[in-house]
Structures are given as structure tokens and as C-alpha cells.
Design a protein around this motif. Structure first.
Motif, PDB file in Angstrom:
ATOM      1  N   LYS A   1      56.365-157.339  80.183  1.00 19.99           N
ATOM      2  CA  LYS A   1      56.177-158.748  79.304  1.00 19.99           C
ATOM      3  C   LYS A   1      54.861-158.978  78.770  1.00 19.99           C
ATOM      4  CE  LYS A   1      58.409-163.177  79.648  1.00 19.99           C
ATOM      5  NZ  LYS A   1      59.077-164.284  80.440  1.00 19.99           N
ATOM      6  N   LEU A   2      53.783-158.507  79.330  1.00 25.45           N
ATOM      7  CA  LEU A   2      52.553-158.712  78.831  1.00 25.45           C
ATOM      8  C   LEU A   2      52.177-157.679  77.926  1.00 25.45           C
ATOM      9  CD1 LEU A   2      50.792-158.952  82.560  1.00 25.45           C
ATOM     10  CD2 LEU A   2      50.631-160.767  80.734  1.00 25.45           C
ATOM     11  N   GLU A   3      52.880-156.498  78.152  1.00 30.49           N
ATOM     12  CA  GLU A   3      52.575-155.438  77.086  1.00 30.49           C
ATOM     13  C   GLU A   3      53.085-155.754  76.000  1.00 30.49           C
ATOM     14  OE1 GLU A   3      52.680-150.612  77.234  1.00 30.49           O
ATOM     15  OE2 GLU A   3      54.678-151.514  78.037  1.00 30.49           O
ATOM     16  N   VAL A   4      54.513-156.331  75.657  1.00 34.25           N
ATOM     17  CA  VAL A   4      54.835-156.761  74.612  1.00 34.25           C
ATOM     18  C   VAL A   4      54.227-157.882  74.038  1.00 34.25           C
ATOM     19  CG1 VAL A   4      57.116-157.431  73.599  1.00 34.25           C
ATOM     20  CG2 VAL A   4      57.023-155.753  74.976  1.00 34.25           C
ATOM     21  N   THR A   5      53.807-158.927  74.715  1.00 35.49           N
ATOM     22  CA  THR A   5      53.018-160.086  74.308  1.00 35.49           C
ATOM     23  C   THR A   5      51.740-159.648  73.815  1.00 35.49           C
ATOM     24  OG1 THR A   5      54.501-161.391  76.032  1.00 35.49           O
ATOM     25  CG2 THR A   5      52.285-162.446  74.960  1.00 35.49           C
ATOM     26  N   TYR A   6      51.124-159.139  74.324  1.00 41.12           N
ATOM     27  CA  TYR A   6      49.622-158.841  73.870  1.00 41.12           C
ATOM     28  C   TYR A   6      49.298-157.459  73.043  1.00 41.12           C
ATOM     29  CZ  TYR A   6      48.627-162.715  76.656  1.00 41.12           C
ATOM     30  OH  TYR A   6      48.840-164.146  76.791  1.00 41.12           O
ATOM     31  N   GLU A   7      50.255-156.343  73.456  1.00 39.57           N
ATOM     32  CA  GLU A   7      49.988-155.209  72.681  1.00 39.57           C
ATOM     33  C   GLU A   7      51.101-155.031  71.617  1.00 39.57           C
ATOM     34  OE1 GLU A   7      49.430-151.710  75.076  1.00 39.57           O
ATOM     35  OE2 GLU A   7      47.670-152.438  75.869  1.00 39.57           O
ATOM     36  N   GLY A   8      52.210-155.484  71.869  1.00 40.39           N
ATOM     37  CA  GLY A   8      53.526-155.178  70.965  1.00 40.39           C
ATOM     38  C   GLY A   8      54.144-154.013  71.090  1.00 40.39           C
ATOM     39  N   THR A   9      55.343-153.733  70.457  1.00 37.76           N
ATOM     40  CA  THR A   9      55.920-152.588  70.524  1.00 37.76           C
ATOM     41  C   THR A   9      55.128-151.572  69.967  1.00 37.76           C
ATOM     42  OG1 THR A   9      56.994-152.971  68.644  1.00 37.76           O
ATOM     43  CG2 THR A   9      58.254-154.283  70.439  1.00 37.76           C
ATOM     44  N   ASN A  10      55.802-150.349  70.305  1.00 34.80           N
ATOM     45  CA  ASN A  10      55.391-149.098  69.668  1.00 34.80           C
ATOM     46  C   ASN A  10      55.126-149.195  68.211  1.00 34.80           C
ATOM     47  OD1 ASN A  10      54.829-147.879  72.255  1.00 34.80           O
ATOM     48  ND2 ASN A  10      56.755-146.858  72.245  1.00 34.80           N
ATOM     49  N   GLU A  11      56.087-149.877  67.657  1.00 37.69           N
ATOM     50  CA  GLU A  11      56.025-150.039  66.155  1.00 37.69           C
ATOM     51  C   GLU A  11      54.902-150.804  65.731  1.00 37.69           C
ATOM     52  OE1 GLU A  11      58.703-152.026  62.809  1.00 37.69           O
ATOM     53  OE2 GLU A  11      59.845-150.557  64.318  1.00 37.69           O
ATOM     54  N   VAL A  12      54.560-151.875  66.485  1.00 33.58           N
ATOM     55  CA  VAL A  12      53.328-152.814  66.179  1.00 33.58           C
ATOM     56  C   VAL A  12      52.251-152.232  66.470  1.00 33.58           C
ATOM     57  CG1 VAL A  12      52.427-154.938  67.017  1.00 33.58           C
ATOM     58  CG2 VAL A  12      54.975-154.815  66.512  1.00 33.58           C
ATOM     59  N   LYS A  13      52.038-151.391  67.671  1.00 35.62           N
ATOM     60  CA  LYS A  13      50.853-150.666  67.915  1.00 35.62           C
ATOM     61  C   LYS A  13      50.452-149.686  66.674  1.00 35.62           C
ATOM     62  CE  LYS A  13      51.524-150.661  73.027  1.00 35.62           C
ATOM     63  NZ  LYS A  13      51.953-149.683  74.077  1.00 35.62           N
ATOM     64  N   GLU A  14      51.457-148.824  66.258  1.00 32.05           N
ATOM     65  CA  GLU A  14      51.245-148.094  65.179  1.00 32.05           C
ATOM     66  C   GLU A  14      50.708-148.522  63.825  1.00 32.05           C
ATOM     67  OE1 GLU A  14      51.166-144.643  65.509  1.00 32.05           O
ATOM     68  OE2 GLU A  14      51.701-145.021  67.525  1.00 32.05           O
ATOM     69  N   THR A  15      51.325-149.744  63.701  1.00 31.40           N
ATOM     70  CA  THR A  15      50.888-150.459  62.584  1.00 31.40           C
ATOM     71  C   THR A  15      49.336-150.986  62.770  1.00 31.40           C
ATOM     72  OG1 THR A  15      53.085-151.320  62.178  1.00 31.40           O
ATOM     73  CG2 THR A  15      51.508-152.443  61.039  1.00 31.40           C
ATOM     74  N   LYS A  16      49.237-151.481  64.058  1.00 26.52           N
ATOM     75  CA  LYS A  16      47.621-151.886  64.178  1.00 26.52           C
ATOM     76  C   LYS A  16      46.733-151.083  64.004  1.00 26.52           C
ATOM     77  CE  LYS A  16      48.591-155.922  67.212  1.00 26.52           C
ATOM     78  NZ  LYS A  16      48.484-156.551  68.558  1.00 26.52           N
ATOM     79  N   ILE A  17      46.976-149.827  64.495  1.00 29.31           N
ATOM     80  CA  ILE A  17      46.205-148.474  64.639  1.00 29.31           C
ATOM     81  C   ILE A  17      45.903-148.154  63.057  1.00 29.31           C
ATOM     82  CG2 ILE A  17      46.260-146.121  65.128  1.00 29.31           C
ATOM     83  CD1 ILE A  17      47.649-146.664  67.596  1.00 29.31           C
ATOM     84  N   GLY A  18      47.157-148.026  62.359  1.00 23.86           N
ATOM     85  CA  GLY A  18      46.777-147.810  60.958  1.00 23.86           C
ATOM     86  C   GLY A  18      45.759-148.773  60.216  1.00 23.86           C
ATOM     87  N   LEU A  19      46.146-150.120  60.493  1.00 22.29           N
ATOM     88  CA  LEU A  19      45.271-150.945  59.787  1.00 22.29           C
ATOM     89  C   LEU A  19      43.664-151.032  60.105  1.00 22.29           C
ATOM     90  CD1 LEU A  19      47.550-154.227  60.147  1.00 22.29           C
ATOM     91  CD2 LEU A  19      46.871-153.002  58.047  1.00 22.29           C
ATOM     92  N   PHE A  20      43.677-150.773  61.610  1.00 21.98           N
ATOM     93  CA  PHE A  20      42.026-150.664  62.199  1.00 21.98           C
ATOM     94  C   PHE A  20      41.563-149.368  61.309  1.00 21.98           C
ATOM     95  CE2 PHE A  20      43.668-153.036  65.890  1.00 21.98           C
ATOM     96  CZ  PHE A  20      43.219-154.118  65.572  1.00 21.98           C
ATOM     97  N   ASN A  21      42.347-148.161  61.317  1.00 17.16           N
ATOM     98  CA  ASN A  21      41.907-146.976  60.618  1.00 17.16           C
ATOM     99  C   ASN A  21      41.659-147.164  59.085  1.00 17.16           C
ATOM    100  OD1 ASN A  21      41.788-144.678  62.641  1.00 17.16           O
ATOM    101  ND2 ASN A  21      44.095-144.956  62.764  1.00 17.16           N
ATOM    102  N   LEU A  22      42.493-147.927  58.554  1.00 14.00           N
ATOM    103  CA  LEU A  22      42.029-148.204  57.090  1.00 14.00           C
ATOM    104  C   LEU A  22      40.674-149.150  57.153  1.00 14.00           C
ATOM    105  CD1 LEU A  22      42.977-148.246  54.195  1.00 14.00           C
ATOM    106  CD2 LEU A  22      44.304-150.415  54.715  1.00 14.00           C
ATOM    107  N   GLU A  23      40.610-149.993  58.069  1.00 15.64           N
ATOM    108  CA  GLU A  23      39.548-150.905  57.913  1.00 15.64           C
ATOM    109  C   GLU A  23      38.012-150.122  58.374  1.00 15.64           C
ATOM    110  OE1 GLU A  23      38.198-155.146  60.161  1.00 15.64           O
ATOM    111  OE2 GLU A  23      39.939-154.428  60.602  1.00 15.64           O
ATOM    112  N   TYR A  24      38.365-148.996  59.286  1.00 14.14           N
ATOM    113  CA  TYR A  24      37.211-148.102  59.669  1.00 14.14           C
ATOM    114  C   TYR A  24      36.806-147.261  58.313  1.00 14.14           C
ATOM    115  CZ  TYR A  24      35.011-144.037  61.536  1.00 14.14           C
ATOM    116  OH  TYR A  24      34.104-143.132  61.979  1.00 14.14           O
ATOM    117  N   GLU A  25      37.991-146.593  57.589  1.00 16.62           N
ATOM    118  CA  GLU A  25      37.612-145.901  56.484  1.00 16.62           C
ATOM    119  C   GLU A  25      37.037-146.501  55.386  1.00 16.62           C
ATOM    120  OE1 GLU A  25      38.047-142.630  56.440  1.00 16.62           O
ATOM    121  OE2 GLU A  25      38.769-142.781  58.541  1.00 16.62           O
TER     122      GLU A  25
END
Length: 177
Positions: free
Chosen positions: A35-59
Motif C-alpha cells: 500500500k505504501l509503495e503504490v501510494t508513494y511510488e505508484g504503479t510500474n507504469e507511473v514509475k516509468e512515466t516519472k523516470i521519463g519526465l525526470f530524464n527529460l528535465e535532466y536532458e
């Protein structure tokens, strides 16, 4: 079962009242964790989206026009720490290169000096930042002195003068009047 109860007790003690309200109905540690993982990190799909956004911000990261080194590095640290939290590892020499190439044009001489004088693979990011901060502190009085001289001369640095030239324009339009 006894270990599960002890673990739940320890975890629940660490929660703030708001989080506890959301989790107290859980019966085992694994359920709390999920429950904590889903609440604060999100599902795998949400994690991948966040990683993509952070990578874009980094680039796309660049030093802002009125930004000092400290604020720029604070913003940069936030981005690469978020990437690190999601398991994205960036080597230190790549971080250093990103910081150096993200500097504004006013730092061009320092940028060149760092690149030419040092082996970037052997440098540490905090050493580069300290060097940039030192350079910024040393150049600040000179910059202020230059601005004072310009103001004393009555020159507005925000005024842009354009060179004019003669243009021979021939009107080729036909008026039916």
C-alpha cells in the motif's frame, strides 16, 4: 505471527497520524508495504512515466539567466536525486559534464578552464561546484564595479541601439483609383 505484529507495531509508530489512518486496517507487513509503495511510488507504469519526465528535465537542464551557481546546483541536485531514487544511475563524470555545459555564457572562461585543465573522469562533482562558487564570489565585486562605472557614465545597459540604413523602396502596387 508474533513477528508480524511486532513489525506492524514498529511501522505504525513511525507513521504520522495521517498515514496511520490510511494504513491501520492492514493486517500484515506485506500489505502495508504494498500500500505504501503504490501510494508513494505508484504503479510500474507511473514509475516509468516519472523516470521519463525526470530524464527529460535532466536532458533539458540549463542555468537560468539570473540564476547563481548555488541555486542552479540546488535545482540540478533535486533532479539527479529524483532519478537516483527511481534507480537511474548517472556516472559522476556525466553529471560534471552536464553541470559544466549547462552553465550560462558568463561562465564560458571558467567552463573552458575546467575542461582543459582537469581530467573530468577523476574530478568530483562537489569539487567542481566549489570551484564554480569560488569563481562566482571572486567575480561578483568586479561585476558590481563595472555596473557602477557604466551607471556613472549615464549609459543604460538595457538600451539596444540599431544601425539604420537607407532603403530605396519602389512602390509597385497598382491602385485602381
Amino acid at each position: 505471527m508474533e513477528l508480524n505484529c511486532k513489525a506492524l507495531y514498529i511501522i505504525f509508530c513511525a507513521f504520522s497520524p495521517n498515514i496511520y489512518k490510511k494504513m491501520f486496517s492492514c493486517e500484515d507487513v506485506e500489505e502495508v508495504w504494498d500500500k505504501l509503495e503504490v501510494t508513494y511510488e505508484g504503479t510500474n507504469e507511473v514509475k516509468e512515466t516519472k523516470i521519463g519526465l525526470f530524464n527529460l528535465e535532466y536532458e533539458n537542464f540549463k542555468m537560468g539567466p539570473d540564476e547563481d551557481i548555488k541555486r542552479m546546483f540546488d535545482r540540478f541536485s533535486t533532479i539527479f536525486n529524483q532519478l537516483k531514487c527511481f534507480g537511474e544511475e548517472i556516472s559522476e563524470d556525466k553529471l560534471i559534464r552536464k553541470v559544466i555545459y549547462s552553465l550560462s555564457e558568463s561562465c564560458d572562461s571558467k567552463k573552458t578552464a575546467i575542461i582543459e585543465a582537469k581530467d573530468l573522469k577523476k574530478l568530483k562533482l562537489d569539487k567542481v561546484i566549489r570551484s564554480l562558487l569560488t569563481n562566482e564570489m571572486m567575480s561578483l565585486p568586479l561585476k558590481k564595479e563595472k555596473e557602477k562605472k557604466i551607471k556613472k557614465q549615464g549609459i543604460d545597459v538595457n538600451v539596444i541601439a540599431l544601425k539604420s540604413s537607407k532603403c530605396n523602396h519602389v512602390d509597385t502596387s497598382e491602385d485602381g483609383d
